[in-house]
Write an enzyme that holds these catalytic residues in place. Structure first.
Site, PDB file in Angstrom:
ATOM      1  CG  ASP A 269      -9.961  -6.302  49.147  1.00 51.43           C
ATOM      2  OD1 ASP A 269     -10.688  -6.526  48.284  1.00 51.43           O
ATOM      3  OD2 ASP A 269      -9.339  -5.488  49.806  1.00 51.43           O
TER       4      ASP A 269
ATOM      5  CG  ASP B 109      -9.209  -1.071  43.858  1.00 50.13           C
ATOM      6  OD1 ASP B 109     -10.128  -0.778  44.751  1.00 50.13           O
ATOM      7  OD2 ASP B 109      -8.415  -2.045  44.025  1.00 50.13           O
TER       8      ASP B 109
HETATM    9  C1  DGJ Z   1      -8.204  -3.483  46.748  1.00 50.96           C
HETATM   10  C2  DGJ Z   1      -9.039  -4.570  45.982  1.00 50.96           C
HETATM   11  O1  DGJ Z   1     -10.166  -4.672  46.609  1.00 50.96           O
HETATM   12  C3  DGJ Z   1      -8.373  -5.795  45.814  1.00 50.96           C
HETATM   13  O2  DGJ Z   1      -9.256  -6.877  45.320  1.00 50.96           O
HETATM   14  C4  DGJ Z   1      -7.136  -5.549  44.932  1.00 50.96           C
HETATM   15  O3  DGJ Z   1      -7.418  -5.259  43.443  1.00 50.96           O
HETATM   16  C5  DGJ Z   1      -6.178  -4.488  45.867  1.00 50.96           C
HETATM   17  N1  DGJ Z   1      -6.954  -3.479  45.970  1.00 50.96           N
HETATM   18  C6  DGJ Z   1      -5.162  -4.242  44.674  1.00 50.96           C
HETATM   19  O4  DGJ Z   1      -4.129  -3.266  45.437  1.00 50.96           O
END
Ligand code: DGJ
Length: 728
Positions: free
Chosen positions: A535, A465
C-alpha cells in the site's frame, strides 16, 4: 526389472525407468535440468541419501561423490538426530517412521518438464512417502513436494510433513531473507548461518506474508553476489502457514527443510488418502543471484502465473483518489480522465457496496456485496457502460473471504467466521475471516464472484483483497478432534473457490492483493494475472520494495502505481517524473484523482503512459538485470533486455543528492556484445537539463556497454532516467 548398471542417464523424455525392487549395486537417481543436477543415492542399507546439488556433473562421476549419511527425507524416531522432515504417530502409539527406498520412476510431464518420483516405504507399517520432483529443463527450476499415504487400519497423526529436505556440506552458508510489515514489505537482509537453527516462518494462516516471505537465497562459501558465486534461491508455493528451517549441524553440514508450518497443525490422515504437501521451488546458479531471479521469472511466465504470456494492461485505481468518498458522478469523471490520459482500465476499489450497513469506511458492510444505491443509484452496470463508452475496461474490488461483524452476512451466519467459542471476537481492521474449511462458506465466497461477474458481464478485472490474518484460530465447522486442520483446510478451501472461478471466468483478469503484499506465492499466482506488493506507493520506498519482490516474482505482474504527493503514507514529495520512472519499471498504473492534477502534470502523464507502451514489451517480457543495488549505492539501476537482445531499457534513480555529482557508471548486462545499440533517453523532463544529453542518440557496441558502460552524472535527489537501447 531393476537395472544393475552403476548409474542411470537422464535426458530421454519418455518414462525412462521404473524400479520396483532393490539391488546391492549402487543406485544413483539424478534429477537434472539444463545446467543443474540434484543427485540421490540408495545405499547398501536401502536408505536414500542426497549426495549432490549444483552444476550438472558427468554421470560417470557420480560414484566418486562422497555420500553423506544424512537421510534424503529424515524422519522422527530413527537414528536421525536432526530436524525431522516427517513425524508421524501411528494408531498403536508408535512414534517412529523408518523409511527405505522402494522404487522410482521418471516420466515426461510436459514440454521440457520431467517428473521423477521416488517412493520410500516404512519397514514395518504400510506407510509410504513419495518424493516428487518436477525438473523444468530450460529454466533450471526444480519443483519438489511429497505425498504421504498409508493403508493402516486407523488414521495416522502427522506432526511434521515437509515438502523437501536439502543437504549441503560446504565451508559456510549465507542466508538472505525477505521480511517487513504493512507498507514496508520485502526488505532484504543477509546473515551468516552459524551452528544451530535459523527459522523463517509464518504462523498467520491467511495473509501469511505479512511479516516475512517464504523466499530465500542461500549462498555457499561466501556472501551472495549479483553475478558470481554459488547460490540457491527457493520459495514455498503456499498461501498458508509456512516454515523454512536452516539447521547447521555439529559437522557444519546444513539441513534445509521447507514446508507447511507444523505449528498447531497436526493432521489426522485417514487410510488411503493422500496428504500432498505444497511445492517447494528452487534453482541453483553458480553465477549469482541475478541468474536465480531470471530463472524464476522465466519459469513464472510459463508456469507460475496466470496467462504469463499475455501483455498486462495499464489501469487507474480510485483508492488513493477517493478512498470511500465517491459517488456516480465522481467515478464517471475519473473514468473519463483515465481514458483521456491513455489508461486501458478503470478499477473501482473498496466502498461501493453495503445496504443496511453501507461501506462508507472500514467499520461495516464487508460481506454484503450488493451495490450501495445511495452512492451508485444506477448500479455497477452504469459505470461499466461509462467505461465502455470511454473505450476503457472496468475492474472491481472484492474482499470475498472477509466480513465485518456489522454486516447482514454476519447477522445471518455468525458461525461462518474463524474464531473460538466463549472468547471475544478478535478484530483486525474491524473484520473477521470467513471459515473456508467449510464447504458452505466456499460456496458462498464463490457465489460473490459469480454473482458480481454474471450480473455485470462487462467487468474485465477483479482486485481480490484480503486484509487480515488468522488469530483465535478455531473453526465452527471442523470437528473438535480436527481443529488443528484449520490452517491447512482453509487453504484447500481457498483453492476450491479459485478453481471454480477460473473454470468459469477464464478471461477476467485478477489482481492478488492482501492489504499490500501480504499474500504473494506461486500456489496462488497461477490463478492471478498480477499482484499488489504494498500500500506504500511512495516512489522512493517502492524502489526497495520492488527490488526485493522482483528477486523472485516477475515485474510484468507487479502493479506499480503513480500516486499523489505528499504521499498519503510517508508524507514525502517526489517529482512526478521520478514517480512515473519507478512505476514504469514494472506494470504501470495510477492511484490518484486526475482532476487534482495540474494541466502540466496531466500532459506529462499522458506522454509518459504512451512512452510506457513503447517499452512495455521489454519490461514485461524481457530479462531483468540488476545493475546497482539501492541497499549499497546512492544511485540505483536495473535494466530489462528483450529475449532477442535487440532492445533493452535501463532505469536509473538517484536516491540522495550528491553535491559534487554522482558519476557511478552503469555497467550494462545481458546485451549481445556483437550488436550495436543506439541509446535514447525517454520520458524526458522538458523542464530540466539532462547530463545524459551528450550520449543521447549515440551508438555503442554491446561489448562496450557491458565493459565500459554508460557514464553520466546525476546531481539531484530524485533525478531519474529511462534509457532505451535499440539495435538494428
Ligand atoms: C488494502 C489494499 O491494499 C488497498 O489497495 C485498498 O484496496 C484497500 N485495501 C481497500 O480497503
Amino acid at each position: 526389472m531393476f537395472p544393475t548398471k552403476k548409474f542411470f542417464l537422464l535426458g530421454i523424455l519418455q518414462v525412462l525407468f521404473a524400479a520396483t525392487a532393490f539391488s546391492e549395486n549402487e543406485v544413483f537417481i539424478p534429477v537434472t535440468t539444463a545446467n543443474n543436477a540434484l543427485v540421490f543415492k540408495v545405499d547398501n542399507n536401502h536408505k536414500l541419501r542426497q549426495c549432490y546439488y549444483g552444476d550438472k556433473l558427468n554421470p560417470s562421476d557420480y560414484p566418486s561423490i562422497q555420500v553423506s549419511t544424512a537421510d534424503a527425507f529424515p524422519t522422527f524416531g530413527t537414528s536421525n538426530i536432526n530436524e525431522a522432515a516427517l513425524r508421524a504417530v501411528h494408531a498403536d502409539g508408535n512414534t517412529s517412521t523408518e523409511l527405505i527406498f522402494d522404487s522410482y520412476t521418471t516420466e515426461k510431464a510436459g514440454d521440457g518438464v520431467e517428473l521423477t518420483t521416488i517412493t520410500l516405504k516404512d519397514t514395518f507399517f504400510p506407510f509410504l512417502v513419495k518424493l516428487c520432483f518436477k525438473a523444468y529443463q530450460k529454466d533450471n527450476v526444480i519443483e519438489q513436494w511429497s505425498e504421504i499415504r498409508h493403508t493402516e487400519k486407523k488414521p495416522v497423526m502427522l506432526y511434521n510433513f515437509a515438502s523437501s529436505h536439502l543437504f549441503f556440506s560446504d565451508n559456510n552458508y549465507y542466508l538472505t531473507q525477505f521480511f517487513g510489515n504493512w507498507a514496508e514489505e520485502m526488505k532484504m537482509e543477509e546473515v551468516k548461518l552459524t551452528r544451530g537453527q535459523k527459522v523463517i516462518e509464518s504462523k498467520l494462516g491467511v495473509r501469511t506474508n505479512s511479516f516475512a516471505h517464504a523466499c530465500f537465497y542461500l549462498s555457499l562459501n561466501g556472501q551472495a553476489q549479483e553475478n558470481a558465486g554459488k547460490v540457491i534461491g527457493g520459495t514455498l508455493a503456499w498461501p498458508g502457514t509456512w516454515n523454512l528451517t536452516f539447521d547447521v549441524d555439529q559437522l557444519n553440514n546444513l539441513h534445509m527443510i521447507s514446508g507447511i508450518n507444523p505449528y498447531a497443525s497436526q493432521y489426522s490422515l485417514k487410510p488411503n488418502t493422500v496428504f500432498k504437501t505444497p511445492s517447494f521451488l528452487y534453482t541453483y546458479s553458480s553465477e549469482g543471484t541475478g541468474n536465480v531471479s531470471r530463472n524464476f521469472h522465466r519459469w513464472a511466465k510459463q508456469y507460475g502465473i496466470y496467462r504469463g504470456d499475455k501483455t498486462r494492461t495499464t489501469l487507474l485505481n480510485n483508492w488513493e483518489a477517493t478512498y470511500f468518498n465517491f459517488n456516480e458522478e465522481v467515478l464517471s469523471n475519473i473514468i473519463k480522465d483515465a481514458s483521456n490520459m491513455g489508461f486501458e482500465l478503470f478499477l473501482l476499489d473498496d466502498g461501493w457496496f453495503g445496504d443496511k450497513h453501507p461501506r462508507n469506511d472500514d467499520t461495516q458492510g464487508l460481506g454484503d456485496w450488493m451495490v450501495n444505491k445511495k452512492k451508485l443509484p444506477n448500479g455497477l452496470g452504469y459505470l461499466v457502460n461509462e467505461a465502455t463508452k470511454n473505450k476503457i475496461k472496468f475492474g472491481i474490488w472484492l474482499e470475498p473471504e472477509m466480513v465485518n461483524p456489522k454486516s447482514e452476512l454476519y447477522e445471518k451466519h455468525p458461525d461462518w467466521v474463524i474464531g473460538q467459542p466463549n472468547r471475544p471476537l478478535d478484530l483486525q481492521r474491524n473484520q473477521l475471516i470467513l471459515d473456508l474449511s467449510n464447504p458452505k462458506v466456499q460456496e458462498y465466497v464463490y457465489s460473490v464472484i459469480d454473482k458480481t461477474l454474471s450480473e455485470n458481464p462487462g467487468i474485465a478485472y477483479i482486485k481480490w483483497d484480503c486484509n487480515r490474518y488468522i488469530t483465535n484460530s478455531g473453526s465452527y465447522f471442523e470437528s473438535p478432534q480436527n481443529q488443528s486442520h484449520l490452517f491447512i483446510d482453509y487453504v484447500h478451501g481457498f483453492f476450491t473457490v479459485l478453481d471454480k472461478v477460473r473454470a468459469k471466468y477464464k478471461n477476467v483478469s485478477m489482481m492478488l492483493c492482501s492489504g499490500g503484499g501480504g499474500r504473494i506465492d506461486y500456489a496462488t499466482l497461477p490463478y492471478f494475472d498480477e499482484f499488489w506488493i504494498s500500500d506504500n506507493t511512495d516512489a522512493l520506498d517502492r524502489i526497495f520494495i520492488q527490488w526485493g519482490t522482483t528477486q523472485f516474482f516477475p515485474a510484468m505482474a507487479l502493479a506499480s502505481h503513480v500516486s499523489a504527493c505528499p504521499n498519503g503514507i510517508t508524507g514525502r514529495t517526489i517529482p512526478l517524473k521520478f514517480r512515473f520512472d519507478v512505476a514504469m519499471s514494472a506494470k504501470l498504473g495510477m492511484d490518484l484523482q486526475p482532476k487534482d492534477m495540474s494541466p502540466e502534470d496531466k500532459e506529462f502523464s499522458k506522454k509518459a503512459i504512451q512512452e510506457y507502451y513503447g517499452i512495455r514489451g521489454i519490461v514485461q517480457f524481457g530479462d531483468l538485470y540488476r545493475l546497482l543495488s539501492p541497499y549499497t549505492n546512492t544511485r540505483t539501476a536495473l535494466m530489462y533486455v528483450a529475449e532477442n537482445k535487440n532492445e533493452a531499457v535501463v532505469f536509473t534513480y538517484l536516491l540522495k543528492k550528491t553535491i559534487t555529482g554522482n558519476t557511478q557508471p552503469l555497467i550494462l548486462n545481458g546485451l549481445d556484445p556483437q550488436k550495436t545499440y543506439t541509446v535514447t533517453e525517454i520520458n524526458k523532463d522538458p523542464k530540466s537539463y539532462s547530463w545524459f544529453s551528450p550520449l543521447d542518440g549515440k551508438t555503442f557496441t554491446g561489448e562496450f556497454l557491458m565493459k565500459y558502460g554508460l557514464r553520466f552524472t546525476m546531481y539531484n535527489e530524485y533525478d531519474s532516467k529511462i534509457i532505451k537501447l535499440t539495435s538494428k
